[in-house]
Design an enzyme around this catalytic site. Structure first.
Site, PDB file in Angstrom:
ATOM      1  N   HIS A  81       0.841  -1.198   0.000  1.00  0.00           N
ATOM      2  CA  HIS A  81       0.000   0.000   0.000  1.00  0.00           C
ATOM      3  C   HIS A  81       0.878   1.250   0.000  1.00  0.00           C
ATOM      4  O   HIS A  81       0.674   2.160  -0.812  1.00  0.00           O
ATOM      5  CB  HIS A  81      -0.932  -0.009   1.218  1.00  0.00           C
ATOM      6  N   ASP A 110       6.174  21.834 -26.526  1.00  0.00           N
ATOM      7  CA  ASP A 110       6.164  20.489 -25.950  1.00  0.00           C
ATOM      8  C   ASP A 110       7.234  20.451 -24.866  1.00  0.00           C
ATOM      9  O   ASP A 110       7.846  21.465 -24.549  1.00  0.00           O
ATOM     10  CB  ASP A 110       6.443  19.417 -27.032  1.00  0.00           C
ATOM     11  N   TRP A 146       7.145   0.063   3.812  1.00  0.00           N
ATOM     12  CA  TRP A 146       7.632   0.779   2.630  1.00  0.00           C
ATOM     13  C   TRP A 146       9.002   1.396   2.905  1.00  0.00           C
ATOM     14  O   TRP A 146       9.715   1.766   1.986  1.00  0.00           O
ATOM     15  CB  TRP A 146       6.634   1.839   2.166  1.00  0.00           C
ATOM     16  N   SER A 174      13.015   6.243 -13.996  1.00  0.00           N
ATOM     17  CA  SER A 174      11.904   6.987 -14.578  1.00  0.00           C
ATOM     18  C   SER A 174      11.785   8.381 -13.972  1.00  0.00           C
ATOM     19  O   SER A 174      11.650   9.374 -14.682  1.00  0.00           O
ATOM     20  CB  SER A 174      10.608   6.197 -14.374  1.00  0.00           C
ATOM     21  N   HIS A 258      13.192  11.932   3.360  1.00  0.00           N
ATOM     22  CA  HIS A 258      12.587  13.196   3.757  1.00  0.00           C
ATOM     23  C   HIS A 258      12.366  14.159   2.600  1.00  0.00           C
ATOM     24  O   HIS A 258      11.269  14.658   2.414  1.00  0.00           O
ATOM     25  CB  HIS A 258      13.258  13.862   4.946  1.00  0.00           C
ATOM     26  N   GLU A 260      11.855  13.239  -0.270  1.00  0.00           N
ATOM     27  CA  GLU A 260      10.766  12.571  -0.987  1.00  0.00           C
ATOM     28  C   GLU A 260       9.392  13.083  -0.539  1.00  0.00           C
ATOM     29  O   GLU A 260       8.517  13.315  -1.372  1.00  0.00           O
ATOM     30  CB  GLU A 260      10.869  11.060  -0.769  1.00  0.00           C
ATOM     31  N   TYR A 262       8.683  15.955   0.513  1.00  0.00           N
ATOM     32  CA  TYR A 262       8.482  17.293  -0.060  1.00  0.00           C
ATOM     33  C   TYR A 262       8.285  17.224  -1.555  1.00  0.00           C
ATOM     34  O   TYR A 262       7.585  18.061  -2.136  1.00  0.00           O
ATOM     35  CB  TYR A 262       9.632  18.231   0.321  1.00  0.00           C
ATOM     36  N   SER A 273      -1.793  27.338  -5.132  1.00  0.00           N
ATOM     37  CA  SER A 273      -1.484  28.742  -5.428  1.00  0.00           C
ATOM     38  C   SER A 273      -2.069  29.196  -6.758  1.00  0.00           C
ATOM     39  O   SER A 273      -2.134  30.388  -7.035  1.00  0.00           O
ATOM     40  CB  SER A 273       0.036  28.963  -5.447  1.00  0.00           C
ATOM     41  N   HIS A 307      15.019  13.120  11.923  1.00  0.00           N
ATOM     42  CA  HIS A 307      13.879  13.227  12.829  1.00  0.00           C
ATOM     43  C   HIS A 307      12.943  12.029  12.694  1.00  0.00           C
ATOM     44  O   HIS A 307      12.038  11.869  13.499  1.00  0.00           O
ATOM     45  CB  HIS A 307      13.128  14.551  12.656  1.00  0.00           C
ATOM     46  N   HIS A 308      13.187  11.196  11.680  1.00  0.00           N
ATOM     47  CA  HIS A 308      12.442   9.934  11.583  1.00  0.00           C
ATOM     48  C   HIS A 308      13.074   8.874  12.476  1.00  0.00           C
ATOM     49  O   HIS A 308      12.604   7.742  12.527  1.00  0.00           O
ATOM     50  CB  HIS A 308      12.441   9.424  10.143  1.00  0.00           C
ATOM     51  N   THR A 333       6.583  26.888   5.847  1.00  0.00           N
ATOM     52  CA  THR A 333       5.297  26.260   5.556  1.00  0.00           C
ATOM     53  C   THR A 333       4.162  27.141   6.052  1.00  0.00           C
ATOM     54  O   THR A 333       3.139  27.305   5.376  1.00  0.00           O
ATOM     55  CB  THR A 333       5.212  24.866   6.203  1.00  0.00           C
ATOM     56  N   LYS A 336       3.385  29.977   3.715  1.00  0.00           N
ATOM     57  CA  LYS A 336       2.527  29.591   2.594  1.00  0.00           C
ATOM     58  C   LYS A 336       1.055  29.655   2.989  1.00  0.00           C
ATOM     59  O   LYS A 336       0.233  30.231   2.287  1.00  0.00           O
ATOM     60  CB  LYS A 336       2.864  28.171   2.142  1.00  0.00           C
ATOM     61  N   ARG A 455       1.919   1.342  15.084  1.00  0.00           N
ATOM     62  CA  ARG A 455       1.504   1.177  13.694  1.00  0.00           C
ATOM     63  C   ARG A 455       1.951  -0.200  13.203  1.00  0.00           C
ATOM     64  O   ARG A 455       2.714  -0.891  13.864  1.00  0.00           O
ATOM     65  CB  ARG A 455       2.098   2.286  12.829  1.00  0.00           C
TER      66      ARG A 455
END
Lengths: 531, 377
Positions: A81, A110, A146, A174, A258, A260, A262, A273, A307-308, A333, A336, A455
């Site tokens: 998942h 193009d 994952w 890719s 991390h 990733e 973002y 926006s 921080h993970h 953040t 924004k 989890r």
């Protein structure tokens, strides 16, 4: 910069030839619109595939006890998942949006590298077929999360892990090709007068995202290659018995992981926006500060990875640094969110479907941001880490954040792409149905997480039963809402009220001002005027 | 219409959030909020959690309030005409600097708590070594020569198809770890296979146990009681089934418990000296097999094809006893097969090898005595 003369010399006057007929159109296409469509369909199929695995997870967690699946299969479901949603749904959807929108937003005919564009898409169906096929093999699909922490994914993993490694390599290739293409297009093919600081924010956020991709996908490739050699060629990168370090795997993984996250949210900022100013009928507040905030977030994203890993046993100085750097991200953040709210302030707002999804994004992404700030406080993370509180957090930013922005983008630009308006009533039903369901699904997960539910467990003690049942009901409703979305998508493609060129009263930008709806197969064969 | 629903939704979200958490703050309900726990650190962490939470609530009220106001009043259907302002350096600076100051306000208490949390090395009274093993915990009292394995209780294993009414389902073990109150306990974590994480919320201890490395943490438990936790790091198939139970008792009770554990160990050592009958070995072997081997090799010895080999008909099991004993005692490098010499005593090992050779569809016919295990160690 774009020059029309060389292009014209090569192709003469016959620019408006349409697409080839039949299936080969899609296999051999080098057209950015076709490839964008292919990416978006792949993402949708993967969303439904990853979502069906989420349904199995929620079904098993509906009540305590083991009723439907074995723990080993449950672990395969959580792992697949995550992998399918991150690499198969969210990332390709944003690449699809970039393919469709970047050329028509900057006035280019193009993408810069159309053949590579075709290749970078067509790798993906094979990668995901290979990854999915492991479910039916002896040993089963990847079952190590994952995040595939070593040594669970090396010494202790089944042989099918090698298919996973190869599939990740293909996805990385890719993504890197896609990113190169986007950078080359944005930097070289803007219409005369389209300076960097005039670009729509979606283009800006994608330019920055593409650099993140190029920087970190090779790191992921390195991680899986080290896994491969640990598994088969006698190295010990992640095995302490041979002089390696399992924690190093996590450092390498999160140095990719991390940025990733973002990669999955910056283009969303670009979408929001675009939508908020259109429906507030007021220019985006603080354009340049939005650009700088995006760049700041991207740079900070490289400096916060551990921080993970607050519970892996880092030196206290490391934990302090990563805590300070992490909570600092909430500043750009926050800027924004404040800018979006100020854009709405004293606007003249209407609430068509894309606006609803965008408003839903701002509220619920901010809730995810709050739990993110809480998680960033290292000592408290001792209690949050690896619980459902974390699951709630990242689903608020990825589902009601990234996915909501993708759906908002669909409703906002689909009249431009197809020339048909979607069914406004169905769109609004889709929004309210999804929004109620998604909060029933994920909000209670904050509570079970704080109350102590880890989890990635297939079964839990009875004290967590009520909230899990509620969460599962929300999950089934949210899943069904996206099947309903499939119906809306097909209905819109097949027909609907004719869309005007501008589509929305307040819409600005080259794609709305200079192109009809739908745009011709080859658009901007001559550079458009840029104000 | 839509607008009304939207603003109501904000109200629901915000008031729901506030009321749920304020209720739980007053009553300290475990079900909705983080536990305050029973150590000084756990209480500091709880306060910090509530501080950051309330800061988020206030910011949320301001931001969502401004948004809701704007949605209410600045809508085209009410005849609102769009203004055209779109930048202000002053305001950008304000909303960069104010959040920065708030963050500093969070960082100061967080730094203090973190430094406390990481201070495991000084003045420890008791050192407890915790080893994560797929899927159980081994506890070793470093200064006391007491060591045992704690795994999921049979009472939970028996009711997995319908655990209704089973109190402490999945949070009960066969042998809890016993610790004295009001002593600084230093935990040393490591792992014999994959990464696990030892987590007991009331103690505010969550630390990864990593193969090949030793991590530490500490707790001073201030109230006697039974505290339950679980493994928090995905560690394979039965990650959800390796709970932790800490029984915090007075120092006198703790000393008494240590004495009884030592007596148990002496009795076990004595039983390893005698010859065992096939019947006794098989009976004991079945218990040991189901507790230690069945998770991978299956309750009937079928294994999981492609992941874990079957016991039934295995050439290794049907072959020479010495080879069989070697794999069970020393494990198999580069695979998930653990070395059980550190987990089981001679009698248990002899029993389980005998059981595997003469049950689960196998019938080699020979017997393995504890003395054979002793020689193989």
């Amino acid at each position: 910069m774009y020059t029309e003369t060389t292009h014209d010399a090569a192709h003469g006057e016959h620019h408006d030839h349409g697409p080839a007929k039949g299936l080969m159109r899609w296999v051999t296409t080098t057209n950015h619109k076709d490839i964008g469509t292919l990416y978006l369909w792949l993402a949708f199929i993967m969303l439904l595939y990853g979502g069906s695995m989420a349904m199995i997870i929620r079904l098993e967690l509906f009540q305590p006890g083991l009723q439907w699946v074995e723990p080993h299969f449950f672990n395969q479901m959580t792992t697949m998942h995550g992998l399918v949603m991150v690499f198969g749904a969210i990332m390709p959807a944003f690449v699809g949006l970039a393919n469709w929108l970047v050329p028509i937003m900057i006035g280019a005919p193009d993408m810069a590298l159309p053949r590579m564009n075709n290749w970078s898409f067509w790798i993906l169906p094979f990668a995901f077929t290979m990854l999915a096929s492991t479910t039916f093999m002896e040993g089963g699909a990847p079952a190590f999360g994952w995040t595939f922490y070593a040594p669970l994914s090396t010494t202790f993993a089944p042989d099918t892990t090698d298919f996973f490694i190869f599939a990740v390599h293909l996805m990385g290739i890719s993504s890197v090709m896609g990113a190169i293409n986007i950078i080359a297009t944005i930097l070289n093919m803007r219409a005369p007068g389209m300076t960097l600081m005039k670009m729509p924010l979606f283009v800006w956020t994608w330019l920055i995202t593409a650099y993140l991709l190029i920087a970190v996908m090779p790191v992921l490739a390195g991680a899986v290659t080290m896994m491969l050699t640990d598994r088969h060629f006698g190295t010990s990168f992640f095995d302490a018995a041979g002089g390696g370090d399992p924690v190093m795997f996590q450092h390498v993984f999160w140095f990719f992981g991390h940025p990733e996250v973002y990669i999955m949210i910056l283009p969303a900022f670009g979408v929001i926006s675009a939508i908020i100013p259109t429906f507030a009928r007021k220019p985006l507040f603080g354009y340049s500060s939005m650009v700088y905030a995006t760049a700041s977030i991207a740079i900070l994203s490289f400096m916060v990875w551990a921080h993970h890993m607050f519970t892996v046993g880092m030196p206290v100085a490391g934990e302090l640094y990563f805590m300070y750097a992490t909570i600092l991200i909430s500043v750009p953040t926050g800027v924004k969110v404040f800018n979006w709210v100020t854009t709405m302030w004293k606007g003249s707002m209407t609430f068509e479907t894309p606006m609803l999804w965008a408003l839903g994004f701002i509220v619920m992404f901010t809730i995810g941001g709050f739990s993110g700030l809480m998680l960033g406080v290292a000592p408290v993370d001792t209690q949050y880490h690896d619980t459902y509180f974390v699951v709630a957090h990242f689903h608020y930013v990825l589902v009601t954040g990234a996915l909501y922005s993708i759906i908002a983008a669909f409703y906002y630009w689909v009249p431009k792409w197809t020339g048909h308006m979607y069914d406004e009533k169905l769109g609004k039903i889709h929004f309210w149905w999804s929004t109620i369901a998604v909060n029933v699904l994920f909000f209670p997960q904050h509570f079970v997480g704080l109350a102590g539910m880890p989890r990635r467990i297939p079964d839990y003690s009875l004290q967590f039963a009520e909230f899990n049942a509620i969460s599962s009901i929300g999950g089934f409703a949210f899943g069904l809402a996206q099947v309903f979305f499939l119906y809306i998508v097909i209905k819109t493609i097949r027909g609907g009220e004719k869309a005007t060129a501008q589509v929305w009263e307040g819409a600005t930008g080259l794609e709305f001002e200079q192109l009809p709806s739908p745009p011709p197969y080859h658009s901007f064969t001559e550079a458009p005027p840029v104000r | 219409m839509i607008f009304n629903k939207l603003s109501r939704r904000f109200l629901v979200v915000v008031t729901g959030l506030v009321s749920m958490f304020s209720m739980s703050a007053a009553r300290a309900e475990y079900e909705l909020n983080m536990t305050q726990g029973v150590t000084p650190i756990s209480q500091d962490i709880y306060s910090l959690h509530m501080l950051v939470f309330w800061i988020c609530v206030v910011i949320g009220v301001v931001v969502f309030g401004a948004m809701a106001w704007s949605i209410l009043h600045h809508r085209k259907s009410k005849g609102a005409v769009a203004a055209n302002f779109h930048e202000s350096t002053t305001i950008e600076i304000v909303w960069t600097v104010v959040p920065l100051l708030i963050l500093i306000g969070i960082a100061i208490p967080a730094t203090g708590t973190l430094l406390d949390l990481e201070d495991a090395k000084t003045n420890a009274d008791i050192t407890l070594q915790v080893t994560g093993i797929q899927w159980k915990w081994k506890y070793t009292y470093v200064d006391e020569d007491v060591s045992f394995i704690s795994s999921l209780a049979q009472s939970s294993r028996d009711v997995m198809s319908d655990p209704t009414g089973n109190e402490n389902y999945l949070l009960e073990v066969d042998e809890p770890v016993v610790l004295p109150i009001n002593k600084k306990i230093r935990f040393l974590f490591h792992s014999s296979d994959v990464i696990h994480a030892w987590w007991v919320p009331e103690l505010a201890v969550k630390q990864d146990s990593v193969p090949g490395f030793i991590n530490d943490s500490w707790a001073t438990i201030e109230e006697p009681g039974i505290y339950r936790g679980q493994c928090a790091e995905l560690c394979g198939k039965d990650h959800g089934f390796m709970p932790i139970v800490v029984n915090a008792v007075s120092e006198a009770e703790y000393e008494q418990w240590l004495v009884s554990k030592k007596e148990e160990a002496a009795a076990a050592a004595a039983s390893a000296e005698q010859e065992w009958s096939m019947k006794d070995l098989l009976a004991r072997g079945e218990t040991v097999y189901q507790a230690n081997c069945s998770a991978c090799h299956g309750p009937t010895g079928a294994g999981i094809p492609g992941a874990f080999p079957a016991m039934t008909g295995s050439p290794l099991v049907l072959g020479d006893a010495a080879g069989h004993i070697d794999v069970v005692v020393n494990g198999k490098a580069g695979t998930a097969m653990a070395a059980f010499k550190g987990q089981l005593n001679d009698v248990d090992l002899a029993a389980v090898v005998t059981y595997e050779r003469n049950a689960l569809g196998n019938s080699v016919g020979d017997m393995v005595q504890p003395s054979a295990i002793k020689n193989a160690r």
